[in-house]
Design a protein around this motif. Structure first.
Motif, PDB file in Angstrom:
ATOM      1  N   ALA A  78       0.831  -1.203   0.000  1.00  0.00           N
ATOM      2  CA  ALA A  78       0.000   0.000   0.000  1.00  0.00           C
ATOM      3  C   ALA A  78       0.867   1.257   0.000  1.00  0.00           C
ATOM      4  CB  ALA A  78      -0.938  -0.009   1.210  1.00  0.00           C
ATOM      5  N   LEU A  82       0.948   4.110  -2.839  1.00  0.00           N
ATOM      6  CA  LEU A  82       0.807   5.526  -2.500  1.00  0.00           C
ATOM      7  C   LEU A  82       1.948   6.348  -3.101  1.00  0.00           C
ATOM      8  CD1 LEU A  82      -0.565   7.838  -1.001  1.00  0.00           C
ATOM      9  CD2 LEU A  82       0.652   7.113   1.067  1.00  0.00           C
ATOM     10  N   TYR A  92      -3.442  15.458  -4.404  1.00  0.00           N
ATOM     11  CA  TYR A  92      -4.319  14.508  -3.727  1.00  0.00           C
ATOM     12  C   TYR A  92      -5.377  14.040  -4.719  1.00  0.00           C
ATOM     13  CZ  TYR A  92      -6.645  12.244   0.172  1.00  0.00           C
ATOM     14  OH  TYR A  92      -7.178  11.302   1.019  1.00  0.00           O
ATOM     15  N   LYS A  97      -5.957   9.060  -2.951  1.00  0.00           N
ATOM     16  CA  LYS A  97      -6.983   8.776  -1.945  1.00  0.00           C
ATOM     17  C   LYS A  97      -7.214   7.265  -1.827  1.00  0.00           C
ATOM     18  CE  LYS A  97     -11.632   9.827  -0.517  1.00  0.00           C
ATOM     19  NZ  LYS A  97     -12.925  10.390  -0.803  1.00  0.00           N
ATOM     20  N   ALA A  98      -7.291   6.574  -2.942  1.00  0.00           N
ATOM     21  CA  ALA A  98      -7.496   5.120  -2.923  1.00  0.00           C
ATOM     22  C   ALA A  98      -6.320   4.413  -2.261  1.00  0.00           C
ATOM     23  CB  ALA A  98      -7.700   4.602  -4.343  1.00  0.00           C
ATOM     24  N   VAL A 100      -4.290   5.703   0.010  1.00  0.00           N
ATOM     25  CA  VAL A 100      -4.355   6.004   1.443  1.00  0.00           C
ATOM     26  C   VAL A 100      -5.388   5.097   2.105  1.00  0.00           C
ATOM     27  CG1 VAL A 100      -5.049   7.750   3.139  1.00  0.00           C
ATOM     28  CG2 VAL A 100      -3.512   8.370   1.269  1.00  0.00           C
ATOM     29  N   GLU A 101      -6.531   4.921   1.468  1.00  0.00           N
ATOM     30  CA  GLU A 101      -7.570   4.046   2.018  1.00  0.00           C
ATOM     31  C   GLU A 101      -7.083   2.599   2.081  1.00  0.00           C
ATOM     32  OE1 GLU A 101     -11.215   4.752  -0.119  1.00  0.00           O
ATOM     33  OE2 GLU A 101     -11.263   6.848   0.520  1.00  0.00           O
ATOM     34  N   ARG A 102      -6.349   2.170   1.061  1.00  0.00           N
ATOM     35  CA  ARG A 102      -5.809   0.808   1.088  1.00  0.00           C
ATOM     36  C   ARG A 102      -4.843   0.653   2.257  1.00  0.00           C
ATOM     37  NH1 ARG A 102      -1.709  -2.177  -3.095  1.00  0.00           N
ATOM     38  NH2 ARG A 102      -1.656  -4.137  -1.954  1.00  0.00           N
ATOM     39  N   HIS A 104      -4.840   2.390   5.069  1.00  0.00           N
ATOM     40  CA  HIS A 104      -5.619   2.394   6.311  1.00  0.00           C
ATOM     41  C   HIS A 104      -6.311   1.052   6.529  1.00  0.00           C
ATOM     42  CE1 HIS A 104      -5.894   7.069   6.488  1.00  0.00           C
ATOM     43  NE2 HIS A 104      -4.734   6.606   6.892  1.00  0.00           N
ATOM     44  N   ASP A 105      -6.822   0.459   5.460  1.00  0.00           N
ATOM     45  CA  ASP A 105      -7.444  -0.862   5.574  1.00  0.00           C
ATOM     46  C   ASP A 105      -6.422  -1.904   6.040  1.00  0.00           C
ATOM     47  OD1 ASP A 105      -9.864   0.189   4.757  1.00  0.00           O
ATOM     48  OD2 ASP A 105      -9.695  -0.550   2.688  1.00  0.00           O
TER      49      ASP A 105
END
Length: 146
Positions: A78, A82, A92, A97-98, A100-102, A104-105
């Motif tokens: 991830a 990024l 950004y 964003k995707a 960052v979400e990956r 965080h997941d």
């Protein structure tokens, strides 16, 4: 003059050695006073485990190590995603964003695995050990020194 220079150099050298030694001793003292053992160290060194408990914990730890390595690999992937997304547009973007979400997941999944492991470790302990363990976990989560 040569004698004065040697004396001055010797004095400076001894002062430097004393300063370095004092700094090292002071740093070790502070470290020793503040170093809190990891949860693993605490369980294995302070809870006086039986041989059976050690065996059961070893199985849990080996299983968790495999899952942790997999989750850490997901975090690294991830992060790489990024980095690529940022490099492409330097903003950004939806790709950033995707990514960052990956990340965080993946981070949340690692945290869940860790919590499940800690709770599984607790099931191996006696009630007295579990009470000490609970206190130590609570201190770790709230950053309170024992």
């Amino acid at each position: 003059m040569s004698f004065f220079s040697r004396g001055l150099i010797l004095t400076l050298l001894l002062t430097l050695i004393a300063a370095v030694g004092g700094t090292w001793i002071g740093a070790r003292y502070i470290y020793d006073q503040r170093h809190q053992p990891s949860l693993h160290e605490f369980v294995h060194e302070e809870l006086k485990l039986s041989a059976e408990q050690r065996k059961r914990l070893d199985v849990l730890e080996q299983d968790f190590a495999v899952r942790r390595r997999a989750r850490e690999a997901e975090l690294r992937a991830a992060n790489a995603e990024l980095a690529r997304a940022i490099q492409v547009r330097h903003e950004y973007s939806p790709e950033v964003k995707a990514a960052v979400e990956r990340f965080h997941d993946a981070m949340g999944a690692l945290q869940n695995e860790t919590i499940l492991h800690v709770l599984a470790m607790r099931t191996v302990l006696t009630p007295d050990q579990a009470a000490q363990f609970d206190k130590r976990v609570s201190e770790a989560l709230t950053e309170q020194a024992p």
